[in-house]
Design an enzyme around this catalytic site. Sequence first.
Site, PDB file in Angstrom:
ATOM      1  CB  SER A 143       4.641  34.468  90.911  1.00 47.75           C
ATOM      2  OG  SER A 143       5.505  34.950  91.916  1.00 47.75           O
ATOM      3  CE1 TYR A 156       1.172  38.419  92.584  1.00 44.68           C
ATOM      4  CE2 TYR A 156       2.839  36.944  93.474  1.00 44.68           C
ATOM      5  CZ  TYR A 156       2.377  37.761  92.461  1.00 44.68           C
ATOM      6  OH  TYR A 156       3.119  37.903  91.309  1.00 44.68           O
TER       7      TYR A 156
END
Length: 261
Positions: A143, A156
């Site tokens: 990501s 995350y």
Amino acid sequence: MNTLKNRVAFVTGSTSGIGLGIALELAREGADIAVNGLGDAATIDGVLSQITAVGVRAHYFDANMRDGKSTQAGVYAAITQFGGLHILVNNAGIQHVASVPEFADEKWDDVIAINLSSSFHTIKAALPAMQSQGYGRIINIASVHGLVASANKAAYVAAKHGLIGLTKVVALENAAKNITCNAICPGWVLTPLVQAQIDARAKAQGISVADAEKGLLSEKEPSLRFTTPAQIGQTVVFLCSDAAANMTGATLAHDGGWTAQ
């Protein structure tokens, strides 16, 4: 077409969104697909039908991505079913948003387990088969949050930074074995889950869906365009091609300029 004929790909989290987009693009190039992810029987049957309609084999393999042994067992089952494994795409992931003091311990554990530890376990299970056949392509879907941070996303961001580190270690350990390991770092990708966020934003602010979409993108993504699951899938196909045979340990931002700022 059929550049990946006779290859087998295991794609985690491939019953919807980015993972399904990746699975379909690999299938269009001739790869047989080991499907993995959440969904009821009807959803899974629908995914398998989409993939097999392209003319390849597809089977579903259940695995609890929170549990290392279950995750590895899913990979072993796919190797047994298909007789080998050539491509591994680690895409499964979840998100939880909260400040660090308010971040529930169990949510931290879940995000780290699914977004990071599961990739270690799939890679560990896949590598012996790849090493014995002298070929492997491992692609980790990280990501932009593996490169930069955002507030309220501690687990995350930590997991995705860790996934990029894992990518580099696996690349180094297998650099002379015709096994590559690379990471793709998407920004905003238009999936059903993101579309739901846009719709909720439009409703909450009393604006059109188009304006809600533009507002979401303008906060981070200079291109003001979403990446599509198919585009991520096509990038995966590239990383499996001869053109990328000597690319390993690389991190590819697919983020409309997010991390260029």
